[in-house]
Scaffold this motif. Structure first.
Motif, PDB file in Angstrom:
ATOM      1  N   ALA A 181       8.837   0.511  -5.164  1.00  0.00           N
ATOM      2  CA  ALA A 181       9.391  -0.019  -6.317  1.00  0.00           C
ATOM      3  C   ALA A 181      10.852  -0.226  -6.510  1.00  0.00           C
ATOM      4  O   ALA A 181      11.416  -1.213  -7.122  1.00  0.00           O
ATOM      5  CB  ALA A 181       8.768   0.950  -7.534  1.00  0.00           C
ATOM      6  N   ARG A 182      11.658   0.808  -5.872  1.00  0.00           N
ATOM      7  CA  ARG A 182      13.149   0.710  -6.056  1.00  0.00           C
ATOM      8  C   ARG A 182      13.704   0.005  -5.082  1.00  0.00           C
ATOM      9  O   ARG A 182      14.976  -0.354  -4.692  1.00  0.00           O
ATOM     10  CB  ARG A 182      13.673   2.009  -5.994  1.00  0.00           C
ATOM     11  N   ARG A 183      12.938  -0.858  -3.979  1.00  0.00           N
ATOM     12  CA  ARG A 183      13.165  -1.482  -2.875  1.00  0.00           C
ATOM     13  C   ARG A 183      14.222  -0.644  -1.902  1.00  0.00           C
ATOM     14  O   ARG A 183      15.117  -1.256  -1.232  1.00  0.00           O
ATOM     15  CB  ARG A 183      14.234  -2.824  -3.291  1.00  0.00           C
ATOM     16  N   GLU A 184      13.721   0.792  -1.857  1.00  0.00           N
ATOM     17  CA  GLU A 184      14.716   1.439  -1.013  1.00  0.00           C
ATOM     18  C   GLU A 184      13.730   1.482   0.180  1.00  0.00           C
ATOM     19  O   GLU A 184      13.050   2.641   0.589  1.00  0.00           O
ATOM     20  CB  GLU A 184      14.749   2.947  -1.528  1.00  0.00           C
ATOM     21  N   ILE A 185      13.947   0.558   1.042  1.00  0.00           N
ATOM     22  CA  ILE A 185      12.666   0.249   2.312  1.00  0.00           C
ATOM     23  C   ILE A 185      13.005   1.481   3.418  1.00  0.00           C
ATOM     24  O   ILE A 185      12.239   2.014   4.023  1.00  0.00           O
ATOM     25  CB  ILE A 185      13.045  -0.942   3.049  1.00  0.00           C
ATOM     26  N   LYS A 240       9.709   3.748   3.982  1.00  0.00           N
ATOM     27  CA  LYS A 240       9.324   3.854   5.410  1.00  0.00           C
ATOM     28  C   LYS A 240       9.148   5.280   6.269  1.00  0.00           C
ATOM     29  O   LYS A 240       8.293   5.635   6.654  1.00  0.00           O
ATOM     30  CB  LYS A 240       9.953   2.734   6.367  1.00  0.00           C
ATOM     31  N   ASP A 241      10.262   5.891   5.791  1.00  0.00           N
ATOM     32  CA  ASP A 241      10.390   7.100   6.608  1.00  0.00           C
ATOM     33  C   ASP A 241       9.376   8.209   5.901  1.00  0.00           C
ATOM     34  O   ASP A 241       8.748   8.807   6.654  1.00  0.00           O
ATOM     35  CB  ASP A 241      11.854   7.843   6.091  1.00  0.00           C
ATOM     36  N   THR A 242       9.403   8.199   4.451  1.00  0.00           N
ATOM     37  CA  THR A 242       8.180   8.821   3.995  1.00  0.00           C
ATOM     38  C   THR A 242       6.728   8.675   4.475  1.00  0.00           C
ATOM     39  O   THR A 242       6.107   9.464   4.931  1.00  0.00           O
ATOM     40  CB  THR A 242       8.264   8.875   2.287  1.00  0.00           C
ATOM     41  N   MET A 243       6.606   7.235   4.469  1.00  0.00           N
ATOM     42  CA  MET A 243       5.277   6.932   4.900  1.00  0.00           C
ATOM     43  C   MET A 243       4.972   7.418   6.501  1.00  0.00           C
ATOM     44  O   MET A 243       3.766   7.722   6.747  1.00  0.00           O
ATOM     45  CB  MET A 243       5.396   5.353   4.960  1.00  0.00           C
ATOM     46  N   SER A 269      -8.309  -2.347  11.229  1.00  0.00           N
ATOM     47  CA  SER A 269      -7.740  -1.987   9.984  1.00  0.00           C
ATOM     48  C   SER A 269      -6.689  -1.109  10.174  1.00  0.00           C
ATOM     49  O   SER A 269      -5.808  -1.296   9.275  1.00  0.00           O
ATOM     50  CB  SER A 269      -9.120  -1.499   9.302  1.00  0.00           C
ATOM     51  N   ILE A 270      -6.784  -0.126  11.052  1.00  0.00           N
ATOM     52  CA  ILE A 270      -5.814   0.844  11.110  1.00  0.00           C
ATOM     53  C   ILE A 270      -4.352   0.243  11.657  1.00  0.00           C
ATOM     54  O   ILE A 270      -3.230   0.383  10.939  1.00  0.00           O
ATOM     55  CB  ILE A 270      -6.068   1.700  12.258  1.00  0.00           C
ATOM     56  N   LEU A 271      -4.343  -0.876  12.471  1.00  0.00           N
ATOM     57  CA  LEU A 271      -3.445  -1.651  12.676  1.00  0.00           C
ATOM     58  C   LEU A 271      -2.514  -2.261  11.458  1.00  0.00           C
ATOM     59  O   LEU A 271      -1.243  -2.510  11.593  1.00  0.00           O
ATOM     60  CB  LEU A 271      -3.576  -2.587  13.971  1.00  0.00           C
ATOM     61  N   GLN A 272      -3.368  -2.613  10.576  1.00  0.00           N
ATOM     62  CA  GLN A 272      -2.905  -3.328   9.159  1.00  0.00           C
ATOM     63  C   GLN A 272      -2.105  -2.508   8.584  1.00  0.00           C
ATOM     64  O   GLN A 272      -1.546  -2.734   7.562  1.00  0.00           O
ATOM     65  CB  GLN A 272      -3.763  -4.021   8.674  1.00  0.00           C
ATOM     66  N   THR A 273      -2.090  -0.805   8.864  1.00  0.00           N
ATOM     67  CA  THR A 273      -1.379  -0.019   8.028  1.00  0.00           C
ATOM     68  C   THR A 273       0.235   0.088   8.519  1.00  0.00           C
ATOM     69  O   THR A 273       0.908   0.910   7.902  1.00  0.00           O
ATOM     70  CB  THR A 273      -1.853   1.384   7.935  1.00  0.00           C
ATOM     71  N   TYR A 274       0.485  -0.662   9.654  1.00  0.00           N
ATOM     72  CA  TYR A 274       1.854  -0.907  10.088  1.00  0.00           C
ATOM     73  C   TYR A 274       2.551  -1.990   9.642  1.00  0.00           C
ATOM     74  O   TYR A 274       1.874  -3.160   9.635  1.00  0.00           O
ATOM     75  CB  TYR A 274       1.829  -0.678  11.655  1.00  0.00           C
ATOM     76  N   ALA A 275       3.728  -1.635   8.968  1.00  0.00           N
ATOM     77  CA  ALA A 275       4.447  -2.975   8.733  1.00  0.00           C
ATOM     78  C   ALA A 275       5.778  -3.215   8.981  1.00  0.00           C
ATOM     79  O   ALA A 275       6.155  -2.119   9.790  1.00  0.00           O
ATOM     80  CB  ALA A 275       4.432  -2.875   7.040  1.00  0.00           C
ATOM     81  N   ASP A 276       6.468  -4.137   8.954  1.00  0.00           N
ATOM     82  CA  ASP A 276       7.862  -4.560   9.217  1.00  0.00           C
ATOM     83  C   ASP A 276       8.813  -3.940   8.189  1.00  0.00           C
ATOM     84  O   ASP A 276       8.360  -3.008   7.408  1.00  0.00           O
ATOM     85  CB  ASP A 276       8.021  -6.004   9.564  1.00  0.00           C
ATOM     86  N   THR A 277       9.762  -4.446   7.826  1.00  0.00           N
ATOM     87  CA  THR A 277      10.867  -4.176   6.864  1.00  0.00           C
ATOM     88  C   THR A 277      10.598  -4.863   5.482  1.00  0.00           C
ATOM     89  O   THR A 277      11.478  -4.750   4.589  1.00  0.00           O
ATOM     90  CB  THR A 277      12.308  -4.086   7.286  1.00  0.00           C
ATOM     91  N   ALA A 319       0.554  -2.696   3.710  1.00  0.00           N
ATOM     92  CA  ALA A 319       0.374  -1.570   4.464  1.00  0.00           C
ATOM     93  C   ALA A 319      -0.193  -0.187   3.924  1.00  0.00           C
ATOM     94  O   ALA A 319      -1.121   0.456   4.235  1.00  0.00           O
ATOM     95  CB  ALA A 319       1.402  -1.405   5.289  1.00  0.00           C
ATOM     96  N   LEU A 320       0.664   0.108   2.705  1.00  0.00           N
ATOM     97  CA  LEU A 320       0.364   1.297   2.177  1.00  0.00           C
ATOM     98  C   LEU A 320      -1.223   1.186   1.269  1.00  0.00           C
ATOM     99  O   LEU A 320      -1.729   2.207   1.375  1.00  0.00           O
ATOM    100  CB  LEU A 320       1.178   1.418   0.881  1.00  0.00           C
TER     101      LEU A 320
END
Length: 282
Positions: free
Chosen positions: A169-173, A177-180, A224-232, A240-241
């Motif tokens: 939401a804050r656009r802090e990618i 991503k690190d938290t995910m 479906s699991i592969l779809q949980t991986y995203a770019d930036t 993905a989330l």
């Protein structure tokens, strides 16, 4: 250098050097269920007398070949607690022929008090008849979780998902991503592993980072699991989330039913809906 040449060099050295009492091969090369390839490490354990002599002479491994790069993790500050005494000493090496050898020294005087057996072990040398078991991957099989482990895994996932949403939401990618990947991904992968465990009666290994997951999963679920991986992309990370949360909810419900464990449905639904509300407000 092929596998046989490396093994012969190790065996010749061990037989001639009385300090070496046993040589064990661990890891994927000791696992008959894994198809060998050129990228596999030789994970070797030398049980030795006078370990300090091996540590003092950093060139003693030259009999294997010319080293391109090596790491001595037990001498590094990085990743080590200086107040903890290290029993073993490791040489991590990549050689000119591109073979990698991870060789760990273990003092024989600590064998009976500190050595931990590994079912995935191939005995190459055993001068003192310390080992009798045949290698198998039993120690690496997926283990059934306790109810407490299951409940805490689910709670950690749903709680920390809200942090990922806040970051997006804050656009802090970088934060999102690190938290995910560092926090909620391991919880998600726990459920994937337990799902496989149920399907395969807990008789298979998941592998590091789920490397064996594909061959044990239904192809549709794997995709479906592969779809949980995203770019930036922020949008793609939202997708993905949400995909991860949707899969997690379904697996959580199915596993709780199978294990006859308690499940906090409100926790999952509340976190899921809270995160969707954040996403829809963007």
């Amino acid at each position: 250098m092929n596998d046989r040449n490396i093994k012969n060099k190790i065996l010749n050295f061990a037989k001639k050097d009385d300090r070496v009492r046993a040589v064990l091969l661990n890891g994927s090369r000791a696992n008959p269920k894994i198809k060998p390839d050129q990228y596999q490490d030789f994970d070797l354990l030398f049980i030795v007398t006078d370990i300090e002599s091996f540590i003092a002479d950093k060139d003693w491994t030259s009999f294997i070949g010319k080293v391109l790069i090596q790491q001595l993790p037990d001498q590094m500050l990085l990743g080590n607690d200086p107040d903890v005494d290290r029993i073993t000493f490791a040489y991590l090496m990549i050689f000119e022929d591109e073979n990698r050898v991870d060789l760990t020294l273990f003092p024989i005087d600590k064998f009976h008090s500190h050595f931990k057996s590994d079912s995935l072990t191939e005995v190459w040398v055993d001068k003192d008849l310390l080992f009798t078991k045949i290698a198998n991957d039993h120690d690496y099989h997926i283990a059934k979780p306790t109810e407490r482990m299951f409940i805490e895994t689910c709670n950690e996932f749903w709680w920390v998902c809200t942090y990922v949403a806040k970051g997006l939401a804050r656009r802090e990618i970088l934060y999102a991503k690190d938290t995910m990947e560092r926090v909620i991904r391991p919880m998600f992968m726990n459920l994937i592993a337990w799902h496989i465990g149920v399907e395969k009666k807990f008789q298979v290994a998941f592998g590091k980072s789920g490397r064996f997951a594909e061959k044990h999963l239904d192809p549709k679920l794997y995709q479906s699991i592969l779809q949980t991986y995203a770019d930036t992309s922020i949008d793609n990370n939202w997708l993905a989330l949400v995909q991860m949360m949707t899969l997690f909810k379904d697996l959580q419900k199915d596993l709780a039913l199978h294990f006859e464990y308690r499940i906090n449905v409100d926790e999952a639904n509340n976190s899921y809906n809270y995160i969707l509300k954040i996403r829809n407000s963007q």
